[in-house]
Design an enzyme around this catalytic site. Sequence first.
Site, PDB file in Angstrom:
ATOM      1  N   LYS A   1      46.303  10.619  69.523  1.00  0.00           N
ATOM      2  CA  LYS A   1      45.496  10.506  70.750  1.00  0.00           C
ATOM      3  C   LYS A   1      45.850  11.680  71.656  1.00  0.00           C
ATOM      4  O   LYS A   1      46.996  11.837  72.078  1.00  0.00           O
ATOM      5  CB  LYS A   1      45.832   9.170  71.433  1.00  0.00           C
TER       6      LYS A   1
ATOM      7  N   HIS B   1      37.052   2.371  64.621  1.00  0.00           N
ATOM      8  CA  HIS B   1      37.717   2.529  65.917  1.00  0.00           C
ATOM      9  C   HIS B   1      38.538   1.294  66.262  1.00  0.00           C
ATOM     10  O   HIS B   1      38.234   0.188  65.838  1.00  0.00           O
ATOM     11  CB  HIS B   1      36.631   2.751  66.977  1.00  0.00           C
TER      12      HIS B   1
ATOM     13  N   TYR C   1      48.579   5.477  64.365  1.00  0.00           N
ATOM     14  CA  TYR C   1      47.867   5.874  65.584  1.00  0.00           C
ATOM     15  C   TYR C   1      48.906   6.284  66.634  1.00  0.00           C
ATOM     16  O   TYR C   1      49.492   5.435  67.297  1.00  0.00           O
ATOM     17  CB  TYR C   1      47.015   4.695  66.051  1.00  0.00           C
TER      18      TYR C   1
ATOM     19  N   HIS D   1      45.665  -0.390  66.609  1.00  0.00           N
ATOM     20  CA  HIS D   1      46.766  -0.366  67.581  1.00  0.00           C
ATOM     21  C   HIS D   1      47.874  -1.341  67.188  1.00  0.00           C
ATOM     22  O   HIS D   1      48.857  -1.468  67.919  1.00  0.00           O
ATOM     23  CB  HIS D   1      46.237  -0.772  68.972  1.00  0.00           C
TER      24      HIS D   1
ATOM     25  N   THR E   1      25.279   0.157  77.950  1.00  0.00           N
ATOM     26  CA  THR E   1      23.824  -0.017  78.008  1.00  0.00           C
ATOM     27  C   THR E   1      23.553  -1.512  77.889  1.00  0.00           C
ATOM     28  O   THR E   1      24.432  -2.276  77.469  1.00  0.00           O
ATOM     29  CB  THR E   1      23.129   0.687  76.823  1.00  0.00           C
TER      30      THR E   1
ATOM     31  N   ASP F   1      42.180  13.222  68.737  1.00  0.00           N
ATOM     32  CA  ASP F   1      41.120  12.597  69.540  1.00  0.00           C
ATOM     33  C   ASP F   1      41.447  12.714  71.029  1.00  0.00           C
ATOM     34  O   ASP F   1      42.196  11.892  71.569  1.00  0.00           O
ATOM     35  CB  ASP F   1      40.993  11.115  69.154  1.00  0.00           C
ATOM     36  N   PRO F   2      40.872  13.728  71.716  1.00  0.00           N
ATOM     37  CA  PRO F   2      41.172  13.879  73.147  1.00  0.00           C
ATOM     38  C   PRO F   2      40.229  13.081  74.059  1.00  0.00           C
ATOM     39  O   PRO F   2      40.250  13.303  75.279  1.00  0.00           O
ATOM     40  CB  PRO F   2      40.993  15.382  73.367  1.00  0.00           C
ATOM     41  N   ASN F   3      39.441  12.174  73.487  1.00  0.00           N
ATOM     42  CA  ASN F   3      38.522  11.363  74.308  1.00  0.00           C
ATOM     43  C   ASN F   3      37.697  12.225  75.263  1.00  0.00           C
ATOM     44  O   ASN F   3      37.633  11.963  76.480  1.00  0.00           O
ATOM     45  CB  ASN F   3      39.276  10.277  75.090  1.00  0.00           C
TER      46      ASN F   3
ATOM     47  N   ASN G   1      33.616   7.825  68.693  1.00  0.00           N
ATOM     48  CA  ASN G   1      33.407   6.458  69.140  1.00  0.00           C
ATOM     49  C   ASN G   1      33.019   6.479  70.611  1.00  0.00           C
ATOM     50  O   ASN G   1      33.151   5.484  71.316  1.00  0.00           O
ATOM     51  CB  ASN G   1      34.653   5.582  68.947  1.00  0.00           C
TER      52      ASN G   1
HETATM   53  O1  GKR Z   1      43.799   2.632  73.884  1.00  0.00           O
HETATM   54  O2  GKR Z   1      44.228   4.463  74.944  1.00  0.00           O
HETATM   55  C1  GKR Z   1      43.617   3.823  74.098  1.00  0.00           C
HETATM   56  C2  GKR Z   1      42.619   4.534  73.243  1.00  0.00           C
HETATM   57  O3  GKR Z   1      42.303   5.748  73.828  1.00  0.00           O
HETATM   58  C3  GKR Z   1      41.406   3.691  73.033  1.00  0.00           C
HETATM   59  O4  GKR Z   1      41.094   2.990  74.148  1.00  0.00           O
HETATM   60  C4  GKR Z   1      40.231   4.484  72.597  1.00  0.00           C
HETATM   61  O5  GKR Z   1      39.054   3.795  72.812  1.00  0.00           O
HETATM   62  O6  GKR Z   1      41.461   4.642  70.623  1.00  0.00           O
HETATM   63  C5  GKR Z   1      40.248   4.775  71.154  1.00  0.00           C
HETATM   64  C6  GKR Z   1      39.556   6.016  70.712  1.00  0.00           C
HETATM   65  O7  GKR Z   1      39.661   6.307  69.576  1.00  0.00           O
HETATM   66  O8  GKR Z   1      38.863   6.684  71.489  1.00  0.00           O
HETATM   67 MG    MG Z   2      38.244   7.905  69.714  1.00  0.00          MG
END
Ligand code: GKR
Ligand code: MG
Length: 425
Positions: free
Chosen positions: A195, A322, A151, A351, A106, A223-225, A271
């Site tokens: 992740k 995050h 992580y 990370h 945004t 966290d499956p985004n 996030n």
């Molecule tokens: O680096 O692949 C990644 C993570 O998926 C990251 O980019 C995410 O933004 O770790 C992050 C998350 O918690 O969604």
């Molecule tokens: Mg996340």
Amino acid sequence: MWMNRPMRIRDLTITPVAFRDPPLLNASGVHEPWALRAIVEIVTDEGVTGLGETYGDLAQLERLHAVAPLLTGIDVHAHHALYAAVAAGLGGDVVSDRHGLIGASTPRKTVDSVFSPFEVACLDIRGKAAGLRVADLLGGPVRDAVPYSAYLFYKWAAHPGATPDRFGAALDPAGIVAQARLFIEEYGFGSIKLKGGVLPPDQEIDAVLALHDAFPGVPLRLDPNAAWTPETSVRVGTALAGVLEYLEDPTPGIEGMAQVAPQVPMPLATNMCVVTHEHLPPAVAQGAIGVLLTDHHYWGGLLRSSHVASLCDTFGIELSMHSNTHLGISLAAMTQLAAATPGLTHACDTHTPWQDGQDVVAPGALRFVDGAVPLPEGPGLGVELDRDALARMHRQYLDCGVRHRDDTAYMRTFAPDFVPKRAHW
Ligand code: GKR
Ligand code: MG
């Protein structure tokens, strides 16, 4: 006698850097062999220097360069004047990333993201000038060391065609447990995040259950985004009752999260669906989230993130933090902020282990003790640039050819039919 003693910004330097990143898998694709960051240095009229760190994608670099000249001459204490200068310089621009892992872009989030490294550098200067840590400027530390979580990522043994990295492959529950064991042995982490959004949900449930068996009592997150439908999210949440500390972004959007939240036993964290101020009122009204993962890189720096933490406190939302791929200036900033945020009761993401020692900051100031980073000793952020490392990483940036993070395009070079799995399952 009272005296106003401004410290005016004299020089700003923005240096893009690149460093090695393993093939970490996520719902958008896979990490490229090179990760990008931008290092910001500010020097005041009195010669005090401050550091900031942000995304290194070309669009972000262009915005940083567009506003930098407007900041010259502003007092490093003048937070609001600095913010206004950045906002005016961007004039309503919106910078989108190409991986979609940190939610919608945004105009306000764009201003906040561009402002952030400048604000961090100004706080670093203010701390150094006053002989105080940045955490002191943010209200004072409530903890001496900031806990981070291990992580974990599904990953290949190597980037295709390259030599295997030391972390090995992790494509099943045994591989994930082995990765957790390595990180816990090396860093002492006391909580674990996986992740997800990479394998079919039942396989990810099995991986979390394997972690639960291997590390009884250790808080776990998945966290499956936003790769799952609301129905799948409820199914996974139900299967992991009593196992997960929180379930992070199982499904896209505030409405989707609000649909899932009352049907699962653990809090939902995000996030992705709450990433800027205008998302907070609807998320609160709909009861969409129980935990917000703050990130000063897109919430407008450290002071503004502190304010967001107060808002969360008001509305009963818990806090975590995050992380995208980052270097030591960001780790120092995250640690200073987290140390001074009373409501941040969940271990933060980082990370850092994946960078395997690569850094632009001089060694020694940042270390992990029992999974936590003690507040650095020195004033400001407490870290100094390693100029040789900065020059080397800048050379890597010039040579590597990567100019945007694009996990999907990189994955498609090996799997042309790959489709980002946003509510795919
Ligand atoms: O680096 O692949 C990644 C993570 O998926 C990251 O980019 C995410 O933004 O770790 C992050 C998350 O918690 O969604
Ligand atoms: Mg996340």
